[in-house]
Design an enzyme around this catalytic site. Structure first.
Site, short mmCIF file in Angstrom:
data_model
loop_
_atom_site.label_atom_id
_atom_site.label_comp_id
_atom_site.label_asym_id
_atom_site.label_seq_id
_atom_site.Cartn_x
_atom_site.Cartn_y
_atom_site.Cartn_z
N LYS A 262 42.64 28.70 37.63
CA LYS A 262 41.35 28.89 36.97
C LYS A 262 40.81 27.54 36.49
CE LYS A 262 42.25 33.51 35.03
NZ LYS A 262 41.26 34.26 35.82
N ARG A 336 46.69 43.22 39.68
CA ARG A 336 46.87 44.35 40.60
C ARG A 336 48.27 44.35 41.20
NH1 ARG A 336 41.80 42.56 44.07
NH2 ARG A 336 41.24 41.82 41.99
N1 BES Z 1 42.62 38.38 34.15
C1 BES Z 1 41.64 38.14 35.16
C2 BES Z 1 40.35 38.93 34.93
C3 BES Z 1 39.55 38.54 33.73
C4 BES Z 1 38.60 37.53 33.82
C5 BES Z 1 39.71 39.19 32.53
C6 BES Z 1 37.85 37.17 32.71
C7 BES Z 1 38.97 38.83 31.41
C8 BES Z 1 38.03 37.82 31.53
C9 BES Z 1 42.20 38.53 36.53
O1 BES Z 1 43.56 38.32 36.68
C10 BES Z 1 41.52 37.68 37.55
O2 BES Z 1 41.67 36.50 37.51
N2 BES Z 1 40.74 38.31 38.44
C11 BES Z 1 40.04 37.62 39.45
C12 BES Z 1 40.21 38.38 40.75
C13 BES Z 1 39.69 37.63 41.93
C14 BES Z 1 40.55 36.43 42.22
C15 BES Z 1 39.68 38.59 43.11
C16 BES Z 1 38.57 37.54 39.06
O3 BES Z 1 38.05 38.55 38.54
O4 BES Z 1 37.98 36.49 39.21
MN MN Z 2 44.03 36.37 37.30
#
Ligand code: BES
Ligand code: MN
Ligand code: ZN
Length: 487
Positions: A262, A336
């Site tokens: 990230k 997931r």
């Molecule tokens: N934990 C994150 C989702 C999230 C983002 C929760 C911001 C709270 C605030 C999750 O693990 C994630 O990173 N999801 C990705 C999925 C993508 C790579 C398909 C996302 O939503 O960007």
């Molecule tokens: Mn994530």
């Protein structure tokens, strides 16, 4: 500090702060008691709307707070929660309080209103001070709900207090930094809570997780120095049981994204990526007080998602507990993977219904924002129960579909599934479709994506900055009125 709540039929002789409710359209109802003079409240913009408060000096150094109750026929648990919060926010530095809205209520409304008032006071008073050097300012320690009515009102006060305490427990777990609230620490907190609440708990260590072939959890954990844990907690009702509900909570104690890392900004709130697991723990914290007539089993996969030298590489293939293989094309879609293991492990026991709760996608926030969770389900009746529980708890959800035609986005060239959709659209839905693949045949299942509502900066009404504890109230309502889904 937890606040002690009691019910009394008449006002305590002396309190630091006294809240008096006024319905809109009845602004002169307190004139005898307060002698404020005509127009005093109007001049301060007070109309009696829910959430409004006006502080007036009272007798004996008591701070009197006039609280808006809204129209008489609309005051329910959700409005009352806002009234209680307005009271707490109006009286900082008061130790003892009383809330008198009894004139305003009929028999039927009283317990719900008492419950809401208590939740509002307790939740708005929450502060996360674990890492503050300054001692906490002394706020409310004891609050009396003044109302006619007997046992039902007293029980509602106790129930509201127990639920609010559980929400604050969840907030504490979420607010504790990822470097200290590790999988081991979450498991430790779960054990301590289970002991206090007389629940049975089992904690699987890494060897156990390997024996159960939880390849998703192990794959996410591979980049971490912190060992994973898998916690299972069981509540068995005292009397007749209507069946078994499985609660699955995402427990990523910190989400760096892994090698698909990230941004710095994107990581700032990722200690909250275990808010689903923390909400499930909150449910168990209050489950004896609510005493639903259903067996409840919680499943918590716990790990952080880090970038260590042996971290899962994009392109790696993992084998989930049910034998399906997943090509990990983005290590940031890790929730997931751990949920897939937990859902298929829960499915082995053939529960009557499953709910998972997870900070799963940024796409959920794009679609629904900070105050509404996304709900997806494979069963309309089960989703309706969740929507009804949402209305009673005041924690909002909105349905998203799980269209079969989007499922092909998850087709992989090398494994049974890939862990991300093909494009950037409908990210909350493709995540839901992925999870659906790991729910046992014929088991009603619903998925709550709480990425938005679980964490935020809002400091208003019952919300405080940081973890919100979203889901605890909703899930307790759901369990309390559980019926085996028919379809
Ligand atoms: N934990 C994150 C989702 C999230 C983002 C929760 C911001 C709270 C605030 C999750 O693990 C994630 O990173 N999801 C990705 C999925 C993508 C790579 C398909 C996302 O939503 O960007
Ligand atoms: Mn994530
Ligand atoms: Zn995550």
């Amino acid at each position: 500090m937890t606040i002690r709540f009691t019910h009394a039929r008449s006002r305590p002789r002396r309190v630091d702060a006294l809240g008096l409710g006024l319905h809109s359209g009845e602004l002169d109802a307190l004139d005898d008691e307060l002698t404020l003079g005509a127009g005093f409240l109007e001049a301060r913009g007070f109309t009696g709307a829910v959430g409004q408060s006006v502080v007036v000096p009272g007798p004996d150094a008591t701070t009197v707070v006039v609280l808006g109750l809204g129209p008489a026929d609309e005051l329910d648990v959700n409005e009352a929660r806002r009234v209680g919060a307005a009271f707490a926010r109006a009286v900082p530095r008061s130790a003892t309080g009383a809330l008198d809205v009894s004139g305003a209520l009929d028999d039927e409304a009283r317990p719900g209103v008492a419950h809401g008032l208590v939740e509002g006071v307790a939740l708005a008073s929450y502060r996360y001070r674990a890492h503050k050097s300054e001692p906490a300012p002394s706020d409310l320690t004891k609050v009396t709900v003044v109302s006619t009515g007997g046992r039902k009102v007293a029980d509602a006060v106790a129930r509201g207090a127990a639920i609010a305490e559980a929400v604050c427990f969840t907030r504490d777990l979420v607010n504790e930094p990822g470097g200290s609230m590790t999988p081991l620490e979450v498991a430790k907190a779960a054990r301590a809570m289970s002991r206090r609440e007389k629940l049975s708990i089992s904690v699987m260590d890494e060897a156990g997780i390997r024996r159960e072939r939880l390849g998703g959890l192990l794959g996410v954990n591979r980049g971490s120095e912190q060992p994973p844990r898998f916690v299972t907690i069981t509540y068995t009702p005292e009397g007749r049981s209507k069946g078994t509900v499985a609660l699955v909570g995402k427990g990523i104690t910190f989400d760096s994204g892994g090698l698909s890392i990230k941004t710095g900004e994107g990581m700032m709130t990722m200690k909250s990526d275990m808010a689903g697991a923390a909400a499930v723990l909150g449910v168990f914290h209050a489950i004896r007080a609510v005493a639903p007539s259903v067996e409840v089993v919680g499943y918590l996969p716990l790990t952080d998602n880090m970038t260590g030298p042996d971290a899962t590489r994009p392109g790696d293939v993992l084998r989930i507990h049910n034998g399906k293989t997943v090509e990990v094309l983005n290590t940031d879609a890790e929730g997931r993977l751990v949920l897939a293991d937990a859902l298929s492990l829960a499915s082995d026991t053939k529960p009557d219904a499953i709910v998972d709760i997870a900070t799963l996608t940024g796409a959920q926030m794009v679609a629904l924002g900070r105050s509404i969770a996304g709900v997806m389900a494979n069963d309309d009746g089960w989703r309706s129960q969740i929507e009804a529980a949402s209305e009673r708890s005041g924690e909002k959800v909105w349905p998203l579909p799980l269209p079969a035609e989007y499922r092909k986005e998850l087709d992989s060239k090398v494994a049974d599934l890939r862990n991300i959709g093909a494009g950037r659209f409908a990210g909350a839905i493709t995540a839901g479709l992925f999870l659906q693949e790991f729910v046992g045949e014929g088991i009603p299942w619903a998925h709550l994506d709480i990425a938005g509502p679980s964490f935020g900066d809002t400091d208003a009404a019952e919300l405080t900055p940081g973890g919100t504890g979203f889901g605890v109230r909703l899930l307790l309502e759901l369990l309390d009125s559980f019926e085996t889904p028919a379809s």
